[in-house]
Motif scaffolding. Structure first.
Motif, PDB file in Angstrom:
ATOM      1  N   LEU A  37       0.816  -1.215   0.000  1.00 30.07           N
ATOM      2  CA  LEU A  37       0.000   0.000   0.000  1.00 30.07           C
ATOM      3  C   LEU A  37       0.852   1.270   0.000  1.00 30.07           C
ATOM      4  CD1 LEU A  37      -2.809  -1.083   2.468  1.00 30.07           C
ATOM      5  CD2 LEU A  37      -3.016  -0.796  -0.008  1.00 30.07           C
ATOM      6  N   ALA A  38       2.167   1.126  -0.048  1.00 37.00           N
ATOM      7  CA  ALA A  38       3.041   2.307  -0.117  1.00 37.00           C
ATOM      8  C   ALA A  38       2.740   3.144  -1.351  1.00 37.00           C
ATOM      9  CB  ALA A  38       4.500   1.876  -0.100  1.00 37.00           C
ATOM     10  N   TRP A  39       2.415   2.500  -2.467  1.00 34.42           N
ATOM     11  CA  TRP A  39       2.044   3.271  -3.662  1.00 34.42           C
ATOM     12  C   TRP A  39       0.739   4.027  -3.418  1.00 34.42           C
ATOM     13  CZ3 TRP A  39       4.088  -1.772  -4.785  1.00 34.42           C
ATOM     14  CH2 TRP A  39       5.295  -1.767  -5.479  1.00 34.42           C
ATOM     15  N   TYR A  40      -0.205   3.386  -2.793  1.00 35.50           N
ATOM     16  CA  TYR A  40      -1.504   3.991  -2.478  1.00 35.50           C
ATOM     17  C   TYR A  40      -1.316   5.217  -1.594  1.00 35.50           C
ATOM     18  CZ  TYR A  40      -6.405   3.939  -0.724  1.00 35.50           C
ATOM     19  OH  TYR A  40      -7.690   4.242  -0.378  1.00 35.50           O
ATOM     20  N   ALA A  41      -0.328   5.166  -0.707  1.00 34.53           N
ATOM     21  CA  ALA A  41      -0.051   6.290   0.194  1.00 34.53           C
ATOM     22  C   ALA A  41       0.684   7.431  -0.487  1.00 34.53           C
ATOM     23  CB  ALA A  41       0.770   5.802   1.386  1.00 34.53           C
ATOM     24  N   GLU A  49       2.677   0.716 -14.169  1.00 39.02           N
ATOM     25  CA  GLU A  49       1.599   0.183 -14.998  1.00 39.02           C
ATOM     26  C   GLU A  49       1.699  -1.324 -15.198  1.00 39.02           C
ATOM     27  OE1 GLU A  49      -0.977   1.718 -15.940  1.00 39.02           O
ATOM     28  OE2 GLU A  49      -0.449   3.821 -15.548  1.00 39.02           O
ATOM     29  N   GLU A  50       2.893  -1.853 -15.372  1.00 39.06           N
ATOM     30  CA  GLU A  50       3.040  -3.286 -15.616  1.00 39.06           C
ATOM     31  C   GLU A  50       2.624  -4.095 -14.400  1.00 39.06           C
ATOM     32  OE1 GLU A  50       3.788  -7.013 -17.189  1.00 39.06           O
ATOM     33  OE2 GLU A  50       3.379  -5.077 -18.117  1.00 39.06           O
ATOM     34  N   LEU A  51       3.041  -3.660 -13.216  1.00 36.35           N
ATOM     35  CA  LEU A  51       2.619  -4.360 -12.005  1.00 36.35           C
ATOM     36  C   LEU A  51       1.105  -4.266 -11.810  1.00 36.35           C
ATOM     37  CD1 LEU A  51       5.378  -3.464  -9.378  1.00 36.35           C
ATOM     38  CD2 LEU A  51       4.804  -5.743 -10.234  1.00 36.35           C
ATOM     39  N   ASP A  63       9.933   7.736  -2.299  1.00 37.67           N
ATOM     40  CA  ASP A  63      11.331   7.355  -2.163  1.00 37.67           C
ATOM     41  C   ASP A  63      11.712   6.425  -3.324  1.00 37.67           C
ATOM     42  OD1 ASP A  63      13.709   5.869  -1.392  1.00 37.67           O
ATOM     43  OD2 ASP A  63      13.415   6.625   0.633  1.00 37.67           O
ATOM     44  N   GLU A  64      12.436   6.944  -4.310  1.00 35.28           N
ATOM     45  CA  GLU A  64      12.678   6.195  -5.544  1.00 35.28           C
ATOM     46  C   GLU A  64      13.424   4.884  -5.299  1.00 35.28           C
ATOM     47  OE1 GLU A  64      14.435   8.476  -8.645  1.00 35.28           O
ATOM     48  OE2 GLU A  64      12.895  10.042  -8.581  1.00 35.28           O
ATOM     49  N   GLU A  65      14.448   4.924  -4.466  1.00 37.25           N
ATOM     50  CA  GLU A  65      15.241   3.714  -4.229  1.00 37.25           C
ATOM     51  C   GLU A  65      14.414   2.635  -3.546  1.00 37.25           C
ATOM     52  OE1 GLU A  65      19.314   2.350  -1.848  1.00 37.25           O
ATOM     53  OE2 GLU A  65      18.907   4.473  -2.220  1.00 37.25           O
ATOM     54  N   LYS A  66      13.697   3.000  -2.496  1.00 41.17           N
ATOM     55  CA  LYS A  66      12.888   2.016  -1.774  1.00 41.17           C
ATOM     56  C   LYS A  66      11.743   1.506  -2.636  1.00 41.17           C
ATOM     57  CE  LYS A  66      13.721   3.377   3.059  1.00 41.17           C
ATOM     58  NZ  LYS A  66      14.849   4.274   2.831  1.00 41.17           N
ATOM     59  N   MET A  67      11.123   2.392  -3.404  1.00 43.33           N
ATOM     60  CA  MET A  67       9.974   1.959  -4.205  1.00 43.33           C
ATOM     61  C   MET A  67      10.406   1.065  -5.361  1.00 43.33           C
ATOM     62  SD  MET A  67       7.525   2.994  -2.451  1.00 43.33           S
ATOM     63  CE  MET A  67       6.123   2.638  -3.519  1.00 43.33           C
ATOM     64  N   ALA A  68      11.606   1.264  -5.882  1.00 39.56           N
ATOM     65  CA  ALA A  68      12.123   0.352  -6.907  1.00 39.56           C
ATOM     66  C   ALA A  68      12.349  -1.036  -6.309  1.00 39.56           C
ATOM     67  CB  ALA A  68      13.415   0.902  -7.492  1.00 39.56           C
ATOM     68  N   ARG A  69      12.877  -1.057  -5.107  1.00 38.12           N
ATOM     69  CA  ARG A  69      13.076  -2.344  -4.422  1.00 38.12           C
ATOM     70  C   ARG A  69      11.728  -2.985  -4.127  1.00 38.12           C
ATOM     71  NH1 ARG A  69      16.375  -4.485  -0.218  1.00 38.12           N
ATOM     72  NH2 ARG A  69      15.960  -6.742  -0.307  1.00 38.12           N
ATOM     73  N   LEU A  70      10.741  -2.193  -3.689  1.00 35.06           N
ATOM     74  CA  LEU A  70       9.416  -2.733  -3.401  1.00 35.06           C
ATOM     75  C   LEU A  70       8.769  -3.297  -4.660  1.00 35.06           C
ATOM     76  CD1 LEU A  70       7.301  -3.078  -1.115  1.00 35.06           C
ATOM     77  CD2 LEU A  70       6.281  -0.926  -1.899  1.00 35.06           C
ATOM     78  N   ALA A  71       8.993  -2.649  -5.801  1.00 33.84           N
ATOM     79  CA  ALA A  71       8.439  -3.153  -7.063  1.00 33.84           C
ATOM     80  C   ALA A  71       9.001  -4.535  -7.384  1.00 33.84           C
ATOM     81  CB  ALA A  71       8.731  -2.170  -8.193  1.00 33.84           C
ATOM     82  N   GLY A  96      -2.930   2.389  -6.357  1.00 33.04           N
ATOM     83  CA  GLY A  96      -1.705   3.112  -6.063  1.00 33.04           C
ATOM     84  C   GLY A  96      -0.641   2.906  -7.125  1.00 33.04           C
ATOM     85  N   MET A  97      -0.498   1.686  -7.599  1.00 32.40           N
ATOM     86  CA  MET A  97       0.482   1.403  -8.651  1.00 32.40           C
ATOM     87  C   MET A  97       0.189   2.217  -9.904  1.00 32.40           C
ATOM     88  SD  MET A  97       0.854  -2.735  -8.329  1.00 32.40           S
ATOM     89  CE  MET A  97       1.912  -3.520  -7.104  1.00 32.40           C
ATOM     90  N   ARG A  98      -1.071   2.258 -10.301  1.00 33.31           N
ATOM     91  CA  ARG A  98      -1.417   3.028 -11.502  1.00 33.31           C
ATOM     92  C   ARG A  98      -1.118   4.507 -11.298  1.00 33.31           C
ATOM     93  NH1 ARG A  98      -6.032  -0.202 -11.131  1.00 33.31           N
ATOM     94  NH2 ARG A  98      -7.222   1.590 -10.392  1.00 33.31           N
ATOM     95  N   GLU A  99      -1.453   5.025 -10.145  1.00 36.45           N
ATOM     96  CA  GLU A  99      -1.234   6.444  -9.870  1.00 36.45           C
ATOM     97  C   GLU A  99       0.246   6.804  -9.860  1.00 36.45           C
ATOM     98  OE1 GLU A  99      -5.213   7.147  -7.065  1.00 36.45           O
ATOM     99  OE2 GLU A  99      -3.253   6.788  -6.149  1.00 36.45           O
ATOM    100  N   GLN A 100       1.092   5.852  -9.452  1.00 36.90           N
ATOM    101  CA  GLN A 100       2.525   6.129  -9.341  1.00 36.90           C
ATOM    102  C   GLN A 100       3.328   5.618 -10.540  1.00 36.90           C
ATOM    103  OE1 GLN A 100       3.323   8.133  -6.959  1.00 36.90           O
ATOM    104  NE2 GLN A 100       1.269   7.996  -6.086  1.00 36.90           N
TER     105      GLN A 100
END
Length: 426
Positions: free
Chosen positions: A307-311, A375-377, A315-323, A368-372
């Motif tokens: 839900l980090a994307w939804y929020a 798209e592929e995820l 943080d680019e580095e952390k969100m890339a790892r989360l992806a 959240g993924m779409r908003e951020q």
């Protein structure tokens, strides 16, 4: 996918669970108004009856307690087939309600309804600004024990993810009093025991209810002496999103947001900064933190981590790892984001929040993924979601096979179908 048939079935599910001014999640297993179930079901209602959707959220808001909390269950009528009853909670006030809360999705749902409803929607959303502000203030004052942006839960049920492995360590430290009143679970009258929390977990759940009751449900006292005090990434992220959406609702009022908007902006700034303390390098995502012991509760990701994307975390580095973590979980679980990492200790494909996929969590994660821009995820998650409906509108699903689990004819599962079908997201 036979969309016409599924749409007719989804409508029948929600209408069958409609009690006039509020809905129930499903008959028998959950016969009252549940906080986040009700709010999220309104999103599906809005696709075919917007006034009815507004009544749903307004009825929920009407159950707000004097301190600002919106309770997790509202007992609008008696039903002896459910436990714990209102009597077991021992709370005061009208309407009768439980003593704890649930993830605060309401502001986000209200904003979504307002965006569908023109001038009337803006008026109704503005009218809800005051109770929404009071509820969020309750979280940011009474449930931020260190004043540092990390929001505390005092019962696992407040997370909505009742028996997640996230709670195993802190819940194990909860002592079950020798004089805990005897109780009879009623959930097992409706669902197989291997798909529900264990007796040991339930004993501790009821011990925490007894603690709240002994404190007279006074939040300051409960938090100060809490046997269980945990920051859940799901609630943390949902509240951060809801704070952002509350800002937009405040702007709909005559005169705009004013000083209250500045207050909300402060909550957002504090909450964003605090999320970094939930990060686990080992897990590759955000995890729960035990606020009593100052440590993460486990080194594995759940669907709440996503839900980090939804929020709106940036943080680019952390969100890339989360992806990368999300992609790996979908490799393991092609029928929806699992509620616990299948590769981690504690995973159970059938037992409630210890592994199964939930349509409503998939919805918020994918939004959240779409908003951020992921798209592929989001596309992969939408495909996974579509596979679930072959098993009907169930409470949750086995994440590898898609087999239906838990309660049947489930409102918010049907609501997600109606919402995604109306927006052509499958």
């Amino acid at each position: 996918m036979d969309r016409a048939r599924l749409r007719a079935e989804a409508l029948a599910v929600i209408r069958g669970n409609d009690r006039g001014d509020y809905s129930i999640p499903t008959a028998g297993l959950y016969p009252f108004q549940w906080n986040w179930d009700s709010a999220l079901t309104a999103l599906g209602m809005a696709t075919y009856d917007l006034p009815r959707a507004w009544r749903e959220v307004e009825t929920l808001a009407a159950a707000q307690r004097p301190d600002g909390m919106v309770p997790h269950i509202v007992f609008w009528q008696e039903d002896p087939g459910y436990f714990p009853s209102h009597a077991a909670w021992g709370t005061a006030g009208d309407p009768p309600a439980s003593g704890i809360t649930q993830p605060p999705v309401l502001a986000s749902v209200v904003l979504a309804l307002a965006q569908r409803g023109g001038a009337e929607g803006r008026r109704r959303a503005a009218a809800l600004a005051k109770p929404l502000l009071a509820w969020h203030r309750w979280f940011h004052t009474l449930r931020e024990p260190a004043g540092d942006g990390l929001v505390a839960l005092t019962h696992p049920w407040e997370s909505g993810r009742d028996n997640s492995p996230d709670w195993d360590r802190p819940l194990a430290a909860v002592e079950v009093p020798a004089d805990l009143p005897a109780y009879q679970r009623r959930d097992l009258d409706h669902v197989d025991a291997d798909a529900r929390p264990t007796r040991g977990q339930y004993d501790r759940f009821m011990a925490l209810v007894a603690h709240g009751r002994a404190c007279g449900w006074r939040q300051e006292e409960i938090v100060a002496s809490a046997p269980f005090l945990v920051c859940d990434p799901g609630v943390q992220f949902i509240l951060l999103r809801a704070d952002r959406d509350l800002l937009e609702i405040l702007a709909l009022r005559e005169g705009g947001g004013g000083a209250e908007a500045a207050e909300v902006e402060g909550w957002i700034e504090r909450g964003e900064a605090a999320c970094a303390r939930l990060w686990s390098e080992e897990a590759g995502g955000y995890c729960a933190r035990d606020l009593k012991r100052g440590e993460l509760t486990a080194a594995a990701c759940s669907n709440a981590s996503m839900l980090a994307w939804y929020a709106g975390i940036r943080d680019e580095e952390k969100m890339a790892r989360l992806a990368a973590t999300a992609a790996a979980l979908l490799d393991e679980a092609p029928c929806g984001m699992p509620s616990w990492d299948p590769r981690a200790a504690g995973y159970d494909a059938k037992r409630y929040w210890r592994g199964p996929a939930w349509a409503i969590m998939n919805h918020m994660i994918a939004q959240g993924m779409r908003e951020q821009g992921e798209e592929e995820l989001a596309r992969r998650l939408a495909q996974a979601q579509g596979r679930l409906y072959a098993a009907g509108f169930r409470e949750y699903y086995e994440p590898r096979s898609g087999a239906g689990l838990g309660g049947g004819a489930f409102s918010w599962t049907a609501a997600v179908f109606l919402l995604w079908d109306s927006e052509e997201l499958f």
